[in-house]
Design a protein around this motif. Structure first.
Motif, PDB file in Angstrom:
ATOM      1  N   GLU A  42       0.948  -1.162   0.019  1.00 25.01           N
ATOM      2  CA  GLU A  42       0.124   0.022  -0.009  1.00 25.01           C
ATOM      3  C   GLU A  42       0.910   1.404   0.265  1.00 25.01           C
ATOM      4  O   GLU A  42       0.581   2.154  -0.730  1.00 25.01           O
ATOM      5  CB  GLU A  42      -0.729   0.053   1.291  1.00 25.01           C
ATOM      6  CG  GLU A  42      -2.000   1.053   1.062  1.00 25.01           C
ATOM      7  CD  GLU A  42      -2.929   0.808   2.182  1.00 25.01           C
ATOM      8  OE1 GLU A  42      -4.278   1.024   1.816  1.00 25.01           O
ATOM      9  OE2 GLU A  42      -2.922   0.234   3.398  1.00 25.01           O
ATOM     10  N   ASN A  46       1.374   3.855  -3.098  1.00 25.40           N
ATOM     11  CA  ASN A  46       1.171   5.446  -2.920  1.00 25.40           C
ATOM     12  C   ASN A  46       2.396   6.113  -3.032  1.00 25.40           C
ATOM     13  O   ASN A  46       2.370   7.229  -3.967  1.00 25.40           O
ATOM     14  CB  ASN A  46       0.691   5.637  -1.436  1.00 25.40           C
ATOM     15  CG  ASN A  46      -0.634   4.969  -1.025  1.00 25.40           C
ATOM     16  OD1 ASN A  46      -1.529   4.823  -1.971  1.00 25.40           O
ATOM     17  ND2 ASN A  46      -0.984   4.925   0.136  1.00 25.40           N
ATOM     18  N   ASP A  77      -5.275  -1.411  -4.355  1.00 24.84           N
ATOM     19  CA  ASP A  77      -5.998  -0.677  -5.608  1.00 24.84           C
ATOM     20  C   ASP A  77      -7.600  -0.557  -5.444  1.00 24.84           C
ATOM     21  O   ASP A  77      -8.194   0.710  -5.708  1.00 24.84           O
ATOM     22  CB  ASP A  77      -5.653  -1.116  -6.847  1.00 24.84           C
ATOM     23  CG  ASP A  77      -4.569  -0.476  -7.424  1.00 24.84           C
ATOM     24  OD1 ASP A  77      -4.085   0.385  -6.971  1.00 24.84           O
ATOM     25  OD2 ASP A  77      -4.012  -1.035  -8.417  1.00 24.84           O
ATOM     26  N   TRP A  80      -8.524   1.824  -2.392  1.00 22.93           N
ATOM     27  CA  TRP A  80      -8.419   3.367  -2.860  1.00 22.93           C
ATOM     28  C   TRP A  80      -9.085   3.753  -3.713  1.00 22.93           C
ATOM     29  O   TRP A  80      -9.819   4.964  -3.835  1.00 22.93           O
ATOM     30  CB  TRP A  80      -6.893   3.663  -3.098  1.00 22.93           C
ATOM     31  CG  TRP A  80      -5.844   3.400  -1.786  1.00 22.93           C
ATOM     32  CD1 TRP A  80      -5.350   2.370  -1.271  1.00 22.93           C
ATOM     33  CD2 TRP A  80      -5.738   4.514  -1.108  1.00 22.93           C
ATOM     34  NE1 TRP A  80      -4.666   2.853  -0.269  1.00 22.93           N
ATOM     35  CE2 TRP A  80      -4.895   4.150   0.101  1.00 22.93           C
ATOM     36  CE3 TRP A  80      -5.977   6.060  -1.159  1.00 22.93           C
ATOM     37  CZ2 TRP A  80      -3.992   4.850   0.873  1.00 22.93           C
ATOM     38  CZ3 TRP A  80      -5.355   6.653  -0.109  1.00 22.93           C
ATOM     39  CH2 TRP A  80      -4.588   6.228   0.914  1.00 22.93           C
ATOM     40  N   ARG A 117      -2.214   9.184  -1.945  1.00 23.34           N
ATOM     41  CA  ARG A 117      -2.123   8.508  -3.423  1.00 23.34           C
ATOM     42  C   ARG A 117      -2.648   9.711  -4.460  1.00 23.34           C
ATOM     43  O   ARG A 117      -3.558  10.411  -4.229  1.00 23.34           O
ATOM     44  CB  ARG A 117      -3.197   7.521  -3.543  1.00 23.34           C
ATOM     45  CG  ARG A 117      -3.276   6.614  -4.772  1.00 23.34           C
ATOM     46  CD  ARG A 117      -3.966   5.547  -4.756  1.00 23.34           C
ATOM     47  NE  ARG A 117      -3.269   4.440  -4.139  1.00 23.34           N
ATOM     48  CZ  ARG A 117      -3.221   3.358  -4.309  1.00 23.34           C
ATOM     49  NH1 ARG A 117      -3.811   2.722  -5.206  1.00 23.34           N
ATOM     50  NH2 ARG A 117      -2.634   2.287  -3.425  1.00 23.34           N
ATOM     51  N   VAL A 130      -9.838   8.642   3.928  1.00 24.84           N
ATOM     52  CA  VAL A 130      -9.941   7.196   4.157  1.00 24.84           C
ATOM     53  C   VAL A 130     -10.516   7.424   5.416  1.00 24.84           C
ATOM     54  O   VAL A 130     -11.530   6.348   5.569  1.00 24.84           O
ATOM     55  CB  VAL A 130      -8.430   6.544   4.172  1.00 24.84           C
ATOM     56  CG1 VAL A 130      -8.429   5.216   4.744  1.00 24.84           C
ATOM     57  CG2 VAL A 130      -7.915   6.456   2.786  1.00 24.84           C
ATOM     58  N   MET A 141      -9.139   0.346   5.939  1.00 23.45           N
ATOM     59  CA  MET A 141      -8.194   0.537   5.158  1.00 23.45           C
ATOM     60  C   MET A 141      -7.608  -0.830   4.746  1.00 23.45           C
ATOM     61  O   MET A 141      -7.504  -1.768   5.507  1.00 23.45           O
ATOM     62  CB  MET A 141      -6.892   1.419   5.673  1.00 23.45           C
ATOM     63  CG  MET A 141      -5.838   1.712   4.607  1.00 23.45           C
ATOM     64  SD  MET A 141      -4.715   2.527   5.333  1.00 23.45           S
ATOM     65  CE  MET A 141      -4.862   4.108   4.536  1.00 23.45           C
TER      66      MET A 141
END
Length: 177
Positions: A42, A46, A77, A80, A117, A130, A141
């Motif tokens: 992750e 980012n 992915d 996000w 990101r 988030v 998350m």
């Protein structure tokens, strides 16, 4: 871990292939090892998303992934992308990613870049969005999903990493809090 991510994502470090091989192996493990591997992916995604000179881009990292890393990568992915879609649907304004690119201090970059990101349209999504998303929909998350014991992902609660299940396989309905 973010300092390690920032070192690995630098093209000149020469560590990305070996590090992704270790991540590939850790994703098989249960418990903290797989969670940490997913957290690393992750943060790596980012950091790479910012398209900064001297760092690998997402496109350059894609062919270096093994099969388990691909699954973990896609899990991150999807999360996000869901946050961005939720923000767009709710009118949550995302800031420009340009503000991240002007940060020159290495320690600040190590904090900011892996936690935000950059999007293809020039915006960025970060931890504040988030948190809003998590509060609204109750899904944590991606990197912390199994660690926190949530079962929103079809593979949660099975003992197997969420990214290790076949599409369409669902766990039982027991919920761990």
């Amino acid at each position: 871990m973010r300092d390690v991510v920032m070192d690995v994502v630098r093209r000149r470090s020469g560590r990305v292939t070996a590090t992704l091989a270790v991540v590939e192996e850790l994703l098989v493990e249960e418990g903290d090892a797989s969670r940490i591997a997913l957290e690393f992916l992750e943060d790596l995604q980012n950091a790479a998303s910012h398209g900064t000179e001297g760092l690998f881009t997402t496109e350059e990292l894609l062919p270096l992934r093994g099969p388990r890393t691909v699954e973990g990568w896609e899990t991150v992915d999807r999360f996000w992308a869901a946050v961005v879609a939720w923000c767009d649907e709710r009118g949550v304004e995302l800031e420009s990613s340009e503000s991240l690119r002007v940060v020159e201090h290495p320690e600040l970059r190590s904090i900011l870049w892996p936690s935000c990101r950059s999007l293809a349209d020039g915006r960025r999504v970060g931890l504040s969005e988030v948190v809003l998303y998590e509060k609204a929909v109750g899904m944590p998350m991606a990197a912390f999903r199994r660690h926190r014991g949530h079962d929103q992902h079809p593979a949660a609660g099975t003992g197997a990493p969420a990214w290790g299940r076949k599409s369409g396989e669902h766990a039982g309905s027991s919920r761990v809090h």
